[in-house]
Every structure is written in structure tokens, then in C-alpha cells.
Design an enzyme around this catalytic site. Structure first.
Site, PDB file in Angstrom:
ATOM      1  N   HIS A  83       0.861  -1.184   0.000  1.00  0.00           N
ATOM      2  CA  HIS A  83       0.000   0.000   0.000  1.00  0.00           C
ATOM      3  C   HIS A  83       0.891   1.225   0.000  1.00  0.00           C
ATOM      4  O   HIS A  83       1.876   1.298   0.732  1.00  0.00           O
ATOM      5  CB  HIS A  83      -0.903   0.035   1.239  1.00  0.00           C
ATOM      6  CG  HIS A  83      -1.785   1.245   1.254  1.00  0.00           C
ATOM      7  ND1 HIS A  83      -2.981   1.295   0.595  1.00  0.00           N
ATOM      8  CD2 HIS A  83      -1.605   2.465   1.817  1.00  0.00           C
ATOM      9  CE1 HIS A  83      -3.513   2.489   0.741  1.00  0.00           C
ATOM     10  NE2 HIS A  83      -2.704   3.214   1.482  1.00  0.00           N
ATOM     11  N   ASP A 162     -15.590   2.046   6.057  1.00  0.00           N
ATOM     12  CA  ASP A 162     -14.528   2.997   5.717  1.00  0.00           C
ATOM     13  C   ASP A 162     -14.975   3.913   4.580  1.00  0.00           C
ATOM     14  O   ASP A 162     -14.702   5.113   4.616  1.00  0.00           O
ATOM     15  CB  ASP A 162     -13.240   2.262   5.328  1.00  0.00           C
ATOM     16  CG  ASP A 162     -12.182   3.254   4.858  1.00  0.00           C
ATOM     17  OD1 ASP A 162     -11.790   4.114   5.666  1.00  0.00           O
ATOM     18  OD2 ASP A 162     -11.783   3.201   3.682  1.00  0.00           O
ATOM     19  N   ARG A 169     -15.264  12.268   6.270  1.00  0.00           N
ATOM     20  CA  ARG A 169     -14.009  12.934   6.691  1.00  0.00           C
ATOM     21  C   ARG A 169     -13.555  13.943   5.641  1.00  0.00           C
ATOM     22  O   ARG A 169     -13.062  15.028   5.972  1.00  0.00           O
ATOM     23  CB  ARG A 169     -12.913  11.887   6.927  1.00  0.00           C
ATOM     24  CG  ARG A 169     -13.117  11.071   8.203  1.00  0.00           C
ATOM     25  CD  ARG A 169     -12.178   9.878   8.233  1.00  0.00           C
ATOM     26  NE  ARG A 169     -10.785  10.254   8.164  1.00  0.00           N
ATOM     27  CZ  ARG A 169      -9.822   9.457   7.670  1.00  0.00           C
ATOM     28  NH1 ARG A 169     -10.110   8.254   7.221  1.00  0.00           N
ATOM     29  NH2 ARG A 169      -8.578   9.872   7.642  1.00  0.00           N
ATOM     30  N   SER A 184      -8.279   3.433   8.666  1.00  0.00           N
ATOM     31  CA  SER A 184      -8.877   3.402   7.329  1.00  0.00           C
ATOM     32  C   SER A 184      -8.048   2.518   6.398  1.00  0.00           C
ATOM     33  O   SER A 184      -8.557   1.601   5.747  1.00  0.00           O
ATOM     34  CB  SER A 184      -8.952   4.846   6.806  1.00  0.00           C
ATOM     35  OG  SER A 184      -9.183   4.880   5.423  1.00  0.00           O
ATOM     36  N   LYS A 188      -8.829  -1.831   5.231  1.00  0.00           N
ATOM     37  CA  LYS A 188      -8.896  -2.306   3.840  1.00  0.00           C
ATOM     38  C   LYS A 188      -7.851  -3.392   3.595  1.00  0.00           C
ATOM     39  O   LYS A 188      -8.130  -4.405   2.956  1.00  0.00           O
ATOM     40  CB  LYS A 188      -8.676  -1.133   2.869  1.00  0.00           C
ATOM     41  CG  LYS A 188      -9.874  -0.178   2.840  1.00  0.00           C
ATOM     42  CD  LYS A 188      -9.669   0.949   1.859  1.00  0.00           C
ATOM     43  CE  LYS A 188      -8.739   2.002   2.401  1.00  0.00           C
ATOM     44  NZ  LYS A 188      -9.190   3.369   2.414  1.00  0.00           N
TER      45      LYS A 188
HETATM   46  N1  URA Z   1      -5.933   6.761   2.442  1.00  0.00           N
HETATM   47  C1  URA Z   1      -6.906   6.014   2.985  1.00  0.00           C
HETATM   48  O1  URA Z   1      -7.281   4.975   2.452  1.00  0.00           O
HETATM   49  N2  URA Z   1      -7.479   6.467   4.116  1.00  0.00           N
HETATM   50  C2  URA Z   1      -7.113   7.593   4.733  1.00  0.00           C
HETATM   51  O2  URA Z   1      -7.655   7.925   5.754  1.00  0.00           O
HETATM   52  C3  URA Z   1      -6.094   8.364   4.149  1.00  0.00           C
HETATM   53  C4  URA Z   1      -5.519   7.916   2.995  1.00  0.00           C
END
Ligand code: URA
Length: 434
Positions: A83, A162, A169, A184, A188
């Protein structure tokens, strides 16, 4: 009795929430019994007061469980995921996935589309004629087993909590909170459920985390979450004070990825891809860094990684001939060379401004429904530390939509700082958290 009012009040006074309270707020927000205004108030309290590590673990777990959790039982071997916290010109997935697969680690990768100034891996791949980013589950598994990697767009019902919380957000100025970002991202990654997770946490002017201390706190928290949920998890903190590589824009980035897999590029992109691939393979296979780095370099120099990339394109329905013939991509109709107005050394390139310039050339979307000009973007002739003279071409702007690409010249020149001193160029990898 549980109540959202009490939960907000507790976080406002930095009192700790129980797992029941965190579960209540996540479930209630997803099913609509908790309204936006209460969730917004809680998110703001988190931004101001933070969450404890335990609360962050609970929040991550509840968001992960809000939707489907994938299983890789039918994939043979160890699976790995990476990621990146997002960067301009970041085409690393296109390079790292085939390298890692060539070194014997499976990479079932789910990626996103771009919005605003950062590009998305899926948009880049869709610049390859006929490339299918929506494989059926059977074809996805077959590609991973037979090629070693596949890259598809995130689908299904993964972490709906999320999705809903992130959208809120985004409009309530509550994105920049380390526990919220960690939960967050990790919810995932845990729902995607690979055996090994390597995080590329960007640090610098073009990143969420502007300084090393914050990037380190974020990386440590995410690695702790991964390990707590039994993943082999590490993070690299990497410099994001300039775009990655020379090309920004969809097909331009795929071309640069292919050139990197051919061993024809040097600089921050190649260095980062080698480090990330080495980190992923050594973490996944529990093998030492030096042995793995040799394997990674061999995957590039032997052509194995390029062959894997070409095979992945073929399995995903795309025209694999593009690997040798770039004229198969959409060819940009208009181009414009940006010349330097001063002499000196390139000190910095503001990646956010470069991303906006590329977006304005048509390479990205202002809103979700915008269409993309795959041929649009920017090719730099130079990187940080290079010397440049007045009149030298710094970059070329491309577009098929914007008939006069020189419109973004001024903003691009403003993004590039040139002065007399030769700057000290930092390594792309600042540190490793494991
Ligand atoms: N990327 C994400 O998936 N979530 C966040 O909160 C910030 C960046």
C-alpha cells in the site's frame, strides 16, 4: 445503555472507549441510525484528542468486519500486498507486482482510480488497449496462480464502513488524523487479507505526512495493527519531495514502468521499486535482505519481470504488444516544451502542483464522472539535483484534450525551484519500520 452522545463526550474528554462502544458507532453509522452530524462531531474529537492504540485496533477491526473479507485459499503460495499512501507519478505497483511475482511471491492486487491531483493505478492500466480491470473471481485466481500477479479494481463489498466514514471525513476536515488514517488503510488491507503487507508511507511536501516524526508514528501504528492481526507487516518511510520518476500521466507512466522493467531507467523510481520489492519478498519469504535484493535485480536484468508483466497484460485481455510498441497507446495530439527561464540546480519539484498541472492537461478527474485523456501528462527531462541552463527544456506537456498545453506552463514552472547551490539528494527510503 450505549449512546452516541456519551461516546462523543468521552472522546471529547480523552476518556477511553470500549470495544462495544466502537462497534456500536461503526455499525450505527453504516446502518444509518447514527446521523452524519454526530459522526462528524466524534471524528473531530478524534482529530483533536487522538485515540489510544487499543481504540484504533477496535476501530480497524470493526471497519474490516463491516463487509466482505477475502480468502486466498485457492492461491498456491504466500500472498503479499503493498500500500502506498499516495504520490504523484507513483507507478510502483506496475513495476513491483511483476518483480515480486518473478521472485516467487503471489500478488493479488486491488487498486483504485485517481481523483484530483493523484493518479490511480487502475486508470494507468486502462490506458492499455482492452486491459480488463474487472476479472471474474475465477479468472483473477487463475491469473495469480499462472502468472504470479494480477491487478484489478477494488470491487465487491469491502469495508463499507470505511467508504462511508472516509466520504464524511473528506468534507469535514477530519482526514489528517493518524489513528483515522491508520484504521482506514489497515481495515482495507486486513479485509484484502494477504499473508504479508508492506506499506510505503510517503513523507514530504507532496504527502499527507509532511515530516518524518509524523510519518514514523503513522507507520509504527499501521505495522502494529498488521502484526496484531497476524500479518507479516513492515513499512518503508519514503521521500515524497518530488514526483516519482520522470513521467506523470496514465500511458506515459505505463511506458516508464515498462522502461524500468527493461532496466533502462535510473533514479528515484527504480531505487524505490527495488527497495519495495526486496522488502516484500524478504518479509513474505522470511529471507535475508541481501539474498533477496540480488534476486530482485536479477528479475529485472534477466527480463523475467518484464515477461511477467507482459503475461499479466495478456491474461487480463490487454494488448501485450505495447511492451515493444508504444505507438499502440493513444498518441497525444498536442505537445509543448517548457523551457527554463533560469540557470542552476533543481532544488525541489512540488509534486502536488505537478499533479494539478497534469490534471489540468486532462490526465485526471476533477469529479468522479469526468472522463480521462490517457495520452495526457508531463515528461520531465530532469530530476532533483540536475543542473540546467536558461533555455533548456525542463519538461514536455502532452494532451489530446487541451489544444494549447502551454496554459499550464506557468504553474509547472512555479512548481520547480532552481538555484545556484547543488542540493544534497536524500535516499528515497528514509527508514524501515518492522
Ligand atoms: N488513504 C486512505 O485509504 N485512508 C485515509 O484515511 C487516508 C488515505
Amino acid at each position: 445503555m450505549l449512546s452516541m452522545y456519551n461516546i462523543i463526550d468521552k472522546t471529547k474528554h480523552t476518556e477511553r472507549l470500549s470495544i462495544q462502544e466502537v462497534s456500536y458507532l461503526v455499525k450505527g453509522y453504516v446502518d444509518g441510525t447514527i446521523p452524519d452530524y454526530q459522526m462528524s462531531a466524534w471524528l473531530m474529537a478524534v482529530c483533536l484528542n487522538g485515540l489510544s492504540k487499543e481504540e484504533t485496533f477496535y476501530l480497524t477491526d470493526c471497519m474490516k468486519r463491516s463487509g466482505e473479507i477475502l480468502s486466498w485459499e485457492s492461491v498456491e503460495g504466500i500472498t503479499a500486498d503493498k500500500h502506498s499512501t499516495g504520490g504523484v507519478g507513483d507507478k510502483t505497483t506496475l513495476i513491483v507486482a511483476p518483480i515480486v511475482a518473478s521472485c516467487g511471491v503471489k500478488m493479488p492486487k486491488m487498486s483504485g482510480r485517481g481523483l484530483g491531483h493523484t493518479g490511480g493505478t487502475i486508470d494507468k492500466l486502462e490506458s492499455i488497449p482492452n486491459f480488463n480491470v474487472e476479472l471474474s473471481h475465477t479468472d483473477f485466481i487463475k491469473t495469480i496462480n499462472e502468472v504470479g500477479c494480477a491487478i484489478v479494481s477494488q470491487s465487491g463489498n469491502l469495508t463499507p464502513a470505511d467508504k462511508k466514514i472516509y466520504a464524511l471525513r473528506d468534507v469535514t476536515a477530519t482526514v489528517d488524523s493518524i489513528p483515522l488514517i491508520s484504521s482506514s488503510i489497515m481495515s482495507k488491507k486486513l479485509a484484502l487479507n494477504s499473508d504479508c503487507i508492506v506499506l510505503d508511507v510517503k513523507c514530504g511536501s507532496g504527502a499527507f505526512m509532511k515530516d518524518i516524526a509524523d510519518a514514523t508514528t503513522l507507520a509504527n501504528l499501521m505495522v502494529d495493527i498488521g502484526k496484531f492481526y497476524n500479518k507479516r507487516c513492515t513499512a518503508l518511510i519514503t521521500d515524497m519531495n518530488a514526483p516519482l520518476g520522470y513521467n506523470v500521466g496514465n500511458s506515459l507512466e505505463v511506458i516508464e514502468a515498462i522502461e524500468t522493467l527493461k532496466g533502462n531507467t535510473r533514479g528515484n523510481l527504480l531505487d524505490l521499486c527495488v527497495e519495495l520489492s526486496t522488502e516484500i519478498v524478504s518479509t513474505a519469504l522470511n529471507t535475508d535482505y541481501v539474498t533477496v535484493k540480488d534476486k530482485v535485480l536479477d528479475a529485472i536484468s534477466s527480463g523475467k519481470a518484464l515477461e511477467t508483466f507482459s503475461k499479466m497484460i495478456e491474461y487480463q485481455g490487454g494488448n501485450a504488444k505495447i511492451v515493444d510498441d508504444y505507438s499502440i497507446f493513444d498518441v497525444p495530439r498536442y505537445s509543448y516544451e517548457v523551457k527554463s527561464k533560469v540557470s542552476g540546480y533543481i532544488q525541489s519539484i512540488d509534486s502536488q502542483e505537478v499533479g494539478i498541472a497534469s490534471l489540468n492537461l486532462g490526465a485526471g478527474r476533477h469529479t468522479k464522472s469526468d472522463s480521462i485523456d490517457y495520452s495526457a501528462g508531463i515528461v520531465f527531462n530532469h530530476q532533483l539535483g540536475d543542473s540546467i541552463s536558461i533555455g533548456d527544456t525542463i519538461a514536455t506537456l502532452y494532451s489530446s484534450k487541451v489544444t494549447d498545453p502551454s496554459q499550464v506552463e506557468d504553474s509547472l514552472l512555479k512548481a520547480i525551484t532552481i538555484n545556484a547551490q547543488k542540493p544534497i539528494i536524500k535516499d528515497i527510503v528514509i527508514s524501515c519500520i518492522n
